[in-house]
Write an enzyme that holds these catalytic residues in place. Structure first.
Site, short mmCIF file in Angstrom:
data_model
loop_
_atom_site.label_atom_id
_atom_site.label_comp_id
_atom_site.label_asym_id
_atom_site.label_seq_id
_atom_site.Cartn_x
_atom_site.Cartn_y
_atom_site.Cartn_z
N TYR A 183 -6.52 0.02 6.64
CA TYR A 183 -6.87 1.14 5.78
C TYR A 183 -8.08 1.91 6.33
O TYR A 183 -9.02 2.22 5.58
CB TYR A 183 -7.13 0.67 4.35
CG TYR A 183 -5.88 0.16 3.68
CD1 TYR A 183 -4.91 1.02 3.19
CD2 TYR A 183 -5.66 -1.21 3.55
CE1 TYR A 183 -3.76 0.56 2.59
CE2 TYR A 183 -4.49 -1.69 2.95
CZ TYR A 183 -3.55 -0.81 2.48
OH TYR A 183 -2.42 -1.27 1.90
N TYR B 4 0.61 -4.13 -7.51
CA TYR B 4 0.55 -4.11 -6.05
C TYR B 4 1.33 -5.33 -5.53
O TYR B 4 1.11 -6.45 -5.99
CB TYR B 4 -0.89 -4.16 -5.53
CG TYR B 4 -0.96 -4.28 -4.02
CD1 TYR B 4 -0.82 -3.16 -3.21
CD2 TYR B 4 -1.14 -5.51 -3.41
CE1 TYR B 4 -0.86 -3.26 -1.83
CE2 TYR B 4 -1.18 -5.63 -2.03
CZ TYR B 4 -1.04 -4.50 -1.25
OH TYR B 4 -1.07 -4.61 0.11
N ASP C 175 5.22 -12.47 -8.81
CA ASP C 175 4.43 -12.37 -7.59
C ASP C 175 3.11 -13.09 -7.81
O ASP C 175 2.16 -12.55 -8.37
CB ASP C 175 4.21 -10.89 -7.25
CG ASP C 175 3.39 -10.71 -5.98
OD1 ASP C 175 2.84 -11.70 -5.46
OD2 ASP C 175 3.29 -9.57 -5.50
N LYS D 190 -1.32 -15.99 0.48
CA LYS D 190 -2.78 -16.00 0.49
C LYS D 190 -3.37 -17.41 0.59
O LYS D 190 -3.59 -17.92 1.68
CB LYS D 190 -3.33 -15.24 -0.70
CG LYS D 190 -3.18 -13.72 -0.56
CD LYS D 190 -4.03 -12.96 -1.53
CE LYS D 190 -3.84 -11.45 -1.42
NZ LYS D 190 -4.33 -10.88 -0.16
#
Length: 427
Positions: free
Chosen positions: A18, A146, A247, A276
């Site tokens: 980003y 997200y 998720d 993660k």
């Protein structure tokens, strides 16, 4: 390589997430990391408030995880998972089935969180085709979510406030209900779920599944919502025969005070994604779990197999470290520890509530969030955090903390004091 040359080469060739290659963000060269600290090349030490984007739950250079990596390297670092198997992968699959809700019995190992979401959505699509319902090809989700940066994952991120609006013309068109209104700990009324109910009822014949982040909406806004809302979504999916994908990439392995956030609502999804913290931040790895009914139904359809196969799925080194990370977490009073962190974040961040420009302070488990009324000046605020000896990376209007679970009380205090001070300076 000295710091000056490293930074020059980085500026010339490394493209960070980003960021622009023209108007570059500052970067800080790390020489080493141990415990809850990052050591910069100039000798400064920073308390890590981010757990390297939430994955390094045991901190850095942990002897147990180091030993697992060294032991596994003496046998094999990698072998393909097509037609072969090995103890680290089977051990990980067994652990995940044992720890997740009982209906989840089949585990597809993959290599990143975004890929696990892609896998979950492909599972749902193949499942519907196997049932002779090919028109069921869309997904329903909620705004402020997200789910990753790959294409199908982007399609179920918030299309307006998310990070992927530039790709809107080429992404699959999904359905979006309003973000859950009732907050964590609050009840969910009929009015709160009415818009979601209307969408699932109206579009049931075209829905492959519902996907959402349980309880905590992470990078889409760090919002904590009602467990009753999640339970009612599960009930609606059951009523309309729609698959529910949870998720748990950001929330899995204890971050919210439960091992998996679905447990707050006492529900089980049809498909669950994990990533993660799976390897404690050592290697990229992820998993998608589903029920035997979904897996067997998919397998009875054409072409009789699940059409996905990452090169590095079931990587032995990653699996061995994941097994050690899970065992390490469960060997401790992890719930008591998360409660300790939550209490410290609640007390330490409370002074922010009275500062100008602060909209809200909220804490759930080992997540502390200070939401501002306006976007923060990221570069300047980052520099101020580093000057105070902590590593915090805000985004948008959010200054948030998700530290490693090993963080000490003194480090938590310093982290919170720095956050209060930096926000006060910014105000």
């Amino acid at each position: 390589m000295d710091a000056e040359r490293l930074l020059a080469l980085d500026a010339a060739h490394a493209w960070h997430p980003y960021t622009s290659t023209i108007d570059r963000d500052p970067v800080y060269p790390v020489r080493a990391a141990a415990g809850c600290e990052l050591e910069l090349m100039d000798g400064r030490r920073l308390i890590d408030g981010m757990a390297s984007w939430w994955c390094a739950i045991h901190g850095y250079n942990h002897p147990v995880l180091n030993a697992a990596a060294v032991t596994q390297l003496q046998h094999m670092a990698h072998v393909m998972f097509g037609g072969l198997t090995h103890a680290p992968a089977v051990g990980l699959v067994e652990r995940l089935v044992r720890l997740t809700p009982e209906p989840l019995q089949q585990v597809f190992l993959c290599d990143s969180g975004s890929v696990s979401v892609e896998v979950a959505m492909k599972m749902a699509l193949q499942y519907q085709q196997a049932l002779g319902r090919p028109d069921r090809s869309r997904f329903l989700t909620v705004r402020s979510g997200y789910h990753g940066d790959t294409f199908d994952a982007m399609s179920v991120c918030d299309p307006v406030t998310g990070m992927h609006h530039l790709f809107g013309r080429v992404l699959p068109r999904q359905l979006f209900a309003p973000a859950p209104a009732p907050r964590f700990g609050e009840p969910c009324t009929d009015a709160d779920i009415a818009a979601f109910t209307a969408l699932i009822e109206e579009h049931v014949d075209t829905l492959a599944g519902v996907i959402l982040e349980p309880i905590v909406q992470g990078a889409g806004g760090m919002r904590f919502y009602s467990a009753e809302y999640l339970a009612r979504v599960r009930a609606l999916c059951d009523h309309f025969d729609v698959l529910l994908i949870a998720d748990e990439i950001a929330t899995g392995f204890g971050r919210t005070g439960r091992l998996f956030a679905c447990e707050h609502a006492a529900i089980s999804p049809d498909i669950m994604t994990l990533g993660k913290a799976l390897t404690g931040g050592y290697l990229t790895s992820a998993a998608t779990l589903t029920t035997r009914q979904v897996a067997d139904t998919l397998s009875r359809g054409t072409p009789g197999v699940f059409m996905h196969g990452p090169t590095f799925m079931g990587n032995p080194l990653a699996c061995a470290i994941a097994n050690a990370s899970i065992d390490l977490l469960l060997s401790q009073d992890w719930q008591g520890n998360i409660a300790r962190i939550a209490a410290a974040l609640s007390a330490g961040l409370a002074p922010c509530q009275t500062l100008p420009g602060v909209a809200e302070v909220r804490v759930l488990g080992a997540i502390g969030v200070v939401e501002m009324t306006q976007p923060v000046p990221m570069r300047e605020i980052q520099r101020r955090f580093v000057a105070r000896g902590v590593w915090v990376r805000p985004f948008g209007r959010l200054v948030y903390l998700m530290p490693p679970y090993i963080i000490s009380d003194a480090q938590l205090q310093q982290l919170c004091e720095a956050t209060v001070a930096v926000i006060a300076e910014a105000a």
